[in-house]
Motif scaffolding. Structure first.
Motif, PDB file in Angstrom:
ATOM      1  N   LEU A 241       0.859  -1.180   0.000  1.00  0.00           N
ATOM      2  CA  LEU A 241       0.000   0.000   0.000  1.00  0.00           C
ATOM      3  C   LEU A 241       0.898   1.234   0.000  1.00  0.00           C
ATOM      4  O   LEU A 241       1.919   1.265   0.697  1.00  0.00           O
ATOM      5  CB  LEU A 241      -0.890   0.001   1.250  1.00  0.00           C
ATOM      6  CG  LEU A 241      -2.129   0.895   1.240  1.00  0.00           C
ATOM      7  CD1 LEU A 241      -3.117   0.404   0.185  1.00  0.00           C
ATOM      8  CD2 LEU A 241      -2.802   0.877   2.612  1.00  0.00           C
ATOM      9  N   ASP A 242       0.545   2.230  -0.787  1.00  0.00           N
ATOM     10  CA  ASP A 242       1.304   3.477  -0.841  1.00  0.00           C
ATOM     11  C   ASP A 242       0.348   4.621  -0.537  1.00  0.00           C
ATOM     12  O   ASP A 242      -0.639   4.822  -1.251  1.00  0.00           O
ATOM     13  CB  ASP A 242       1.936   3.658  -2.219  1.00  0.00           C
ATOM     14  CG  ASP A 242       2.856   4.876  -2.248  1.00  0.00           C
ATOM     15  OD1 ASP A 242       3.373   5.247  -1.187  1.00  0.00           O
ATOM     16  OD2 ASP A 242       3.043   5.462  -3.342  1.00  0.00           O
ATOM     17  N   VAL A 243       0.622   5.347   0.569  1.00  0.00           N
ATOM     18  CA  VAL A 243      -0.210   6.478   0.980  1.00  0.00           C
ATOM     19  C   VAL A 243       0.578   7.762   0.743  1.00  0.00           C
ATOM     20  O   VAL A 243       1.736   7.877   1.167  1.00  0.00           O
ATOM     21  CB  VAL A 243      -0.611   6.367   2.462  1.00  0.00           C
ATOM     22  CG1 VAL A 243      -1.402   7.595   2.894  1.00  0.00           C
ATOM     23  CG2 VAL A 243      -1.427   5.110   2.700  1.00  0.00           C
ATOM     24  N   ARG A 244      -0.037   8.712   0.056  1.00  0.00           N
ATOM     25  CA  ARG A 244       0.607   9.989  -0.226  1.00  0.00           C
ATOM     26  C   ARG A 244      -0.313  11.104   0.255  1.00  0.00           C
ATOM     27  O   ARG A 244      -1.481  11.171  -0.142  1.00  0.00           O
ATOM     28  CB  ARG A 244       0.885  10.130  -1.726  1.00  0.00           C
ATOM     29  CG  ARG A 244       1.793   9.032  -2.277  1.00  0.00           C
ATOM     30  CD  ARG A 244       2.037   9.211  -3.768  1.00  0.00           C
ATOM     31  NE  ARG A 244       0.833   9.031  -4.570  1.00  0.00           N
ATOM     32  CZ  ARG A 244       0.395   7.855  -5.002  1.00  0.00           C
ATOM     33  NH1 ARG A 244       1.057   6.751  -4.698  1.00  0.00           N
ATOM     34  NH2 ARG A 244      -0.698   7.779  -5.737  1.00  0.00           N
ATOM     35  N   LYS A 245       0.230  11.966   1.104  1.00  0.00           N
ATOM     36  CA  LYS A 245      -0.560  13.066   1.666  1.00  0.00           C
ATOM     37  C   LYS A 245       0.051  14.391   1.242  1.00  0.00           C
ATOM     38  O   LYS A 245       1.266  14.587   1.353  1.00  0.00           O
ATOM     39  CB  LYS A 245      -0.595  12.979   3.192  1.00  0.00           C
ATOM     40  CG  LYS A 245      -1.402  14.100   3.832  1.00  0.00           C
ATOM     41  CD  LYS A 245      -1.541  13.905   5.304  1.00  0.00           C
ATOM     42  CE  LYS A 245      -2.437  14.999   5.865  1.00  0.00           C
ATOM     43  NZ  LYS A 245      -2.619  14.850   7.300  1.00  0.00           N
TER      44      LYS A 245
ATOM     45  N   ILE B   1      -4.437   7.051  -1.872  1.00  0.00           N
ATOM     46  CA  ILE B   1      -4.107   5.707  -1.395  1.00  0.00           C
ATOM     47  C   ILE B   1      -4.049   4.790  -2.613  1.00  0.00           C
ATOM     48  O   ILE B   1      -5.047   4.635  -3.327  1.00  0.00           O
ATOM     49  CB  ILE B   1      -5.159   5.220  -0.391  1.00  0.00           C
ATOM     50  CG1 ILE B   1      -5.261   6.207   0.796  1.00  0.00           C
ATOM     51  CG2 ILE B   1      -4.812   3.817   0.111  1.00  0.00           C
ATOM     52  CD1 ILE B   1      -6.395   5.915   1.730  1.00  0.00           C
ATOM     53  N   GLU B   2      -2.875   4.201  -2.852  1.00  0.00           N
ATOM     54  CA  GLU B   2      -2.667   3.372  -4.040  1.00  0.00           C
ATOM     55  C   GLU B   2      -2.316   1.950  -3.629  1.00  0.00           C
ATOM     56  O   GLU B   2      -1.470   1.740  -2.750  1.00  0.00           O
ATOM     57  CB  GLU B   2      -1.539   3.943  -4.896  1.00  0.00           C
ATOM     58  CG  GLU B   2      -1.258   3.115  -6.141  1.00  0.00           C
ATOM     59  CD  GLU B   2      -0.085   3.641  -6.943  1.00  0.00           C
ATOM     60  OE1 GLU B   2       0.199   3.091  -8.015  1.00  0.00           O
ATOM     61  OE2 GLU B   2       0.560   4.608  -6.481  1.00  0.00           O
ATOM     62  N   ASN B   3      -2.967   0.995  -4.231  1.00  0.00           N
ATOM     63  CA  ASN B   3      -2.594  -0.415  -4.101  1.00  0.00           C
ATOM     64  C   ASN B   3      -1.471  -0.658  -5.101  1.00  0.00           C
ATOM     65  O   ASN B   3      -1.705  -0.903  -6.280  1.00  0.00           O
ATOM     66  CB  ASN B   3      -3.787  -1.327  -4.375  1.00  0.00           C
ATOM     67  CG  ASN B   3      -3.411  -2.801  -4.260  1.00  0.00           C
ATOM     68  OD1 ASN B   3      -2.257  -3.154  -4.050  1.00  0.00           O
ATOM     69  ND2 ASN B   3      -4.397  -3.664  -4.429  1.00  0.00           N
ATOM     70  N   ASP B   4      -0.219  -0.563  -4.636  1.00  0.00           N
ATOM     71  CA  ASP B   4       0.914  -0.761  -5.529  1.00  0.00           C
ATOM     72  C   ASP B   4       1.473  -2.169  -5.395  1.00  0.00           C
ATOM     73  O   ASP B   4       2.620  -2.427  -5.757  1.00  0.00           O
ATOM     74  CB  ASP B   4       2.000   0.288  -5.272  1.00  0.00           C
ATOM     75  CG  ASP B   4       2.550   0.221  -3.860  1.00  0.00           C
ATOM     76  OD1 ASP B   4       1.945  -0.464  -3.011  1.00  0.00           O
ATOM     77  OD2 ASP B   4       3.593   0.845  -3.613  1.00  0.00           O
ATOM     78  N   GLY B   5       0.657  -3.077  -4.857  1.00  0.00           N
ATOM     79  CA  GLY B   5       1.043  -4.472  -4.794  1.00  0.00           C
ATOM     80  C   GLY B   5       0.445  -5.251  -5.951  1.00  0.00           C
ATOM     81  O   GLY B   5       0.029  -4.693  -6.978  1.00  0.00           O
TER      82      GLY B   5
END
Length: 976
Positions: free
Chosen positions: A334-338, A356-360
């Motif tokens: 999971l990749d969270v960018r704020k 919120i990106e599912n980068d898996g």
């Protein structure tokens, strides 16, 4: 991107890239069978004994994975090479033929990595040639149309491979796919152990260039496997048996291949016997394999978090492992960018955006999304959330959702820090990531200082004085006092009295305003002239500034005022009268009168009259109230700029008002017939200090030996605070400088601030009346300047009961042997019984049959057992009689020792005192005589029991303590 529950960073950063929507594009035209397929015929990846993609064959190859990582934009060495279809991939180059390579130091596939029967270890060293790993690649792919489990979803495939330094002999190659984020630790251990379901792919490569065995194991039992469970080594469970992908017997779900002949090396490759990079892989130095994960796990694949590529000394699962490559390989991530503004201030609204990106590789289900400032971001009713975008229940691989929300900055010191945490689930596995944002908080402020010219080129805050018709210069200083991170202030300075922008530099046509720009710490000065001021009186001049930071609507202000006094162009005189602040009837008040020639018309003044409304005419300086004067005798001249002083005293009269107001008036004239006058008044407070004290005995008559208690009440009956010293030598009171306030109504407590104080204290009474006196001395506080002293005193007597002859029973003397905590002052230390025996009667004490030498002996008589002696032997009858009678005898001796003890009666039979008669009887063995005297002693011991004890030593009788002397008693004193 953050891996699944990763508690340690991988030692070597894994390069993981998502290929997005390219996943299936290359296979849309492939006619794939619906049945189970081998990993080499999916049309997704070429398992063809080489690492170079064949454009005419469906599926990519290892060189595409390599280019994904070293040249993802295909603008360099990989120009023209297609991108791979991977979901997640990695490519890593290990050290080759290097003594500082990371290799195993005691490890077997059959042992747990950490926490098993025998842990793994690693070290720095050099692997042997055939086991020395060069480059490793891994790729997770999804094969369109392949659905072994008939679950309606395309199957996931793992493709992986490596190259080796040398082709010498057979080779044993293994790949672990681990759910824990395993990393090597500096101490030679590993961070995590196995969990059930970890995957091991083991390939044995023969010298002929074939994969003779290709087996897939899981760690621990796997109920989801549809394969028969073969014999296992340690916790290894055989799941799939296969071989070379070219074999007809190869299992459809997994197989591997190696190069039987030279194959092109598409990446820098080092091999034994070649100086520098080799353009080809020698036979059996390149290996690649595949595995249908969905088939292995019946569709429910786990979240893989790391991989290990390994080589063995031999082809046995229990053989020692040699070289290793270990890295992260995350399928659930999971990749969270704020994001948000860089700058704000208290009270402003800050807007945040969270992506919120599912980068898996796997779809994940939302568990929670929280923010440290506004709490639950999944709550649609949260008033801070302005856009609840597409963060639904789940995120597919590659998908992104967005949340926007606002937050009002509270009162705080900056910066404003904020963290979002998102947690998603894949089954029971957790993927989590956080992202923080920091907003710098600035504090805008501005300072304006307006000053007036001093006539000499300088400026001050004023007030200033000028004569009618003159002009003054003003200076307005504006400073940006904001915090250093504040944007530039755009300011408007306004002065409605002055023309501060006569040239209209700001273009608004208003000369009373001017615009300025100020960076933090910057300042500017604006000067202007008032022009002629013709109206006498005070000219109040106000300037103000209003500013806003660039990009913000906030407004900060400041203003300052300067007063200029415009004086008439005529003669002026001033008089100032000062004096004492306090007085009382009969006291003298000292006054000082100062007269000054202001010289408004540049002329000397004649003092025509000086009159004080209470004292009278002071003009000629002869008034008896004047103590000194340097003023000229009127009519006389007081030159310009000069002053004179008159000092006088006046007695305060009983008829004066409170306060006493006293006014002096001065009349003067100049040579041009101008007149001038001035007056000044002074007020002095008239005070009437008074104080009273009373003293009362509270508990008379007082028993001798008890406390005689007194009450002292002190009252400030005047109208001014007093400092009071309180002294009572009998009661031990000595309080200094106690401040008594004044009050219309007071309470007698221990706080004198309302004018009243009550003190209660006592002293132990003897046999005579207790007489004592309290003395007080009161002075006025220094602030009054008055030296008056007030004295008062009061006394009282507490009568003492006059008792008769005292005695106490046996029970009294036995229970007062100890004072319990032994905390009473001398002479009572071990109790009152001991005090009388030791200090009044004195040792030795003769009992006829015993002689007592100490208080312990006395306690021994009282506490000895009637039936047994101290050694446990039974007493004889005469022994019991003597001990029993000795109790009454000992009590009588102690009663006789009291200061007011009753007289011991005479025995009528023997003519002796009862004490002496009993001593003589106890020296013999006549039980009848002893018992006769015992009864008379008991009557004596009860005769004065209701009379108070008077102790000539002043000793206090402590409380009873029935068992206090048991441990102090000498029990041998009571033995026969």
């Amino acid at each position: 991107m953050k891996p699944l529950i990763q508690d340690q960073k991988a030692r070597i950063a894994s390069l993981i890239k998502r290929s997005g929507k390219l996943l299936f594009a290359a296979f849309l035209c492939l006619g794939l069978p619906a049945a189970s397929q081998a990993s080499h015929d999916t049309g997704v990846f070429e398992l063809d004994q080489n690492a170079v993609d064949n454009p005419l064959t469906p599926g990519g190859d290892a060189n595409l994975i390599y280019c994904d990582h070293i040249d993802p934009d295909r603008v360099g060495m990989c120009a023209g090479i297609a991108a791979s279809t991977h979901i997640v991939s990695t490519f890593y180059r290990d050290k080759v033929n290097d003594p500082n390579d990371d290799i195993f130091a005691g490890a077997k596939d059959s042992n747990d990595i950490l926490g098993g029967k025998r842990d793994w270890g690693w070290k720095l060293g050099s692997a042997n040639d055939k086991n020395d790993i060069g480059s490793v690649f891994i790729s997770l792919e999804r094969a369109p149309g392949v659905d072994v489990n008939n679950d309606g979803k395309d199957d996931y495939f793992l493709f992986f491979g490596l190259d080796a330094f040398s082709e010498n002999g057979d080779a044993a190659i293994g790949f672990w796919f681990l759910q824990n984020p395993v990393t090597p630790l500096p101490n030679g251990d590993f961070s995590h152990g196995h969990v059930q379901g970890d995957i091991l792919v083991q390939a044995d490569i023969t010298n002929g260039g074939r994969v003779g065995r290709y087996d897939v194991y899981t760690w621990g039992p796997n109920d989801a496997l549809n394969q028969p469970v073969a014999p296992s080594q340690g916790e290894l469970t055989l799941a799939i048996e296969s071989s070379d992908c070219g074999d007809s017997a190869a299992n459809d779900e997994a197989c591997g291949v190696t190069n039987a002949t030279d194959a092109v090396a598409p990446w820098p490759y080092t091999t034994k016997g070649v100086d520098g990079n080799s353009p080809t892989f020698p036979p059996i130095t390149y290996f690649e394999g595949g595995l249908n994960l969905s088939a292995l796990y019946d569709g429910e694949i786990p979240c893989i978090g790391a991989y290990i590529a390994e080589t063995r000394q031999s082809q046995s699962e229990t053989a020692e492992l040699e070289d290793m490559v270990i890295n992260q390989f995350d399928l659930c991530s999971l990749d969270v960018r704020k994001t948000g503004p860089e700058l704000s201030k208290v009270g402003d609204t800050v807007s945040y955006t969270v992506e919120i990106e599912n980068d898996g590789a796997l779809p994940i289900t939302k568990s929670s999304i929280t923010d440290t400032l506004v709490n639950d971001l999944t709550d649609g009713s949260n008033p801070a959330i302005t856009l609840f975008d597409n963060c639904g229940d789940s995120l597919d691989a590659g998908d992104t959702c967005t949340i926007e929300y606002n937050y009002v900055v509270p009162e705080m010191a900056g910066p404003l820090s904020n963290t979002v945490t998102a947690t998603y689930l894949f089954g029971s596995d957790i993927a989590s990531d956080t992202s923080s944002h920091e907003v710098g908080l600035f504090t805008p402020s501005v300072s304006l200082d307006k000053q007036v010219g001093d006539g000499n080129g300088g400026f001050n805050d004023g007030p200033a004085q000028i004569l009618q018709g003159d002009a003054v210069n003003y200076r307005i200083s504006v400073s940006n006092t904001s915090s250093a991170n504040t944007p530039t202030l755009s300011c408007t300075v306004t002065d409605n009295t002055l023309s501060i922008d006569p040239n209209n530099t700001d273009g608004d046509g208003d000369p009373s305003t001017i615009d300025v720009m100020l960076a933090p710490g910057g300042s500017t000065n604006i000067t202007a002239n008032s022009g002629a001021l013709n109206n006498p009186g005070n000219v109040v001049n106000v300037a103000s500034v209003s500013c806003s930071p660039a990009g913000f609507v906030n407004v900060v202000n400041d203003s300052d005022t300067v007063t200029v006094r415009v004086k008439r162009r005529e003669s002026t005189i001033t008089v100032t009268k000062t004096g004492d602040n306090y007085t009382k009837v009969g006291d003298d008040v000292a006054y000082t009168i100062t007269i000054a020639n202001g010289g408004g018309s540049d002329s000397d003044l004649t003092l025509d009259s000086i009159v004080d409304n209470l004292v009278g005419d002071l003009t000629d300086g002869t008034h008896p109230a004047i103590t000194s004067s340097d003023c000229p005798v009127a009519p006389a001249t007081l030159n310009i700029g000069n002053s004179c002083t008159i000092q006088l005293t006046r007695e305060t009269l009983a008829t004066d008002s409170d306060p006493v107001t006293n006014t002096v008036t001065v009349q003067a004239s100049d040579a041009f017939a101008n007149t001038a006058s001035d007056m000044d008044s002074h007020e002095v407070d008239v005070v009437a200090p008074a104080i009273t004290v009373s003293k009362t005995c509270l508990n008379e008559p007082v028993e001798p030996g008890t406390s005689a208690n007194f009450r002292i009440d002190i009252t400030n009956t005047g109208d001014v605070d007093l400092l009071v010293d309180i002294s009572d030598s009998v009661l031990g009171i000595n309080q200094l400088d106690v401040m008594f306030g004044t009050s219309g109504s007071c309470t007698y407590d221990n706080d004198p601030s309302d004018g009243c104080l009550r003190i209660e204290a006592g002293v132990i009474a003897g046999t005579s009346p207790v007489v004592n006196q309290v003395d007080i001395t009161a002075t006025l506080p220094a602030v009054t300047g008055l030296a008056n002293v007030l004295n008062d005193s009061a006394g009282d007597t507490c009568d003492v009961e006059q008792g008769g002859d005292a005695t106490r029973t046996l029970g009294f003397w036995k229970s007062h042997g100890s004072d319990g905590d032994r905390n009473y002052p001398s002479p009572v230390q071990l109790g009152y019984t001991c005090h009388i025996a030791r200090d009044h009667v004195g040792f030795p004490i003769n009992l006829g049959w015993k002689t007592l030498h100490s208080c312990a002996d006395v306690f021994g008589i009282f506490w000895s057992n009637m039936g047994k002696q101290s050694d446990g032997d039974r007493r004889t009858q005469i022994c019991r009689t003597k001990l029993h009678s000795s109790w009454q005898l000992m009590a009588a001796i102690l009663n006789d020792g009291l200061s007011n003890g009753a007289t011991v009666p005479t025995d009528p039979d023997s003519g002796l005192s009862l004490i002496d008669a009993m001593v003589e009887a106890l020296s013999g063995n006549n039980r009848k005589e002893i018992n006769r005297l015992q009864g008379q002693l008991d009557e004596y011991n009860n005769s004065g029991d209701d009379v108070s004890i008077e102790d000539a030593d002043g000793a206090i009788i402590p409380q009873a303590d029935p068992n206090g002397t048991r441990d102090l008693a000498n029990y041998e004193a009571g033995d026969c």
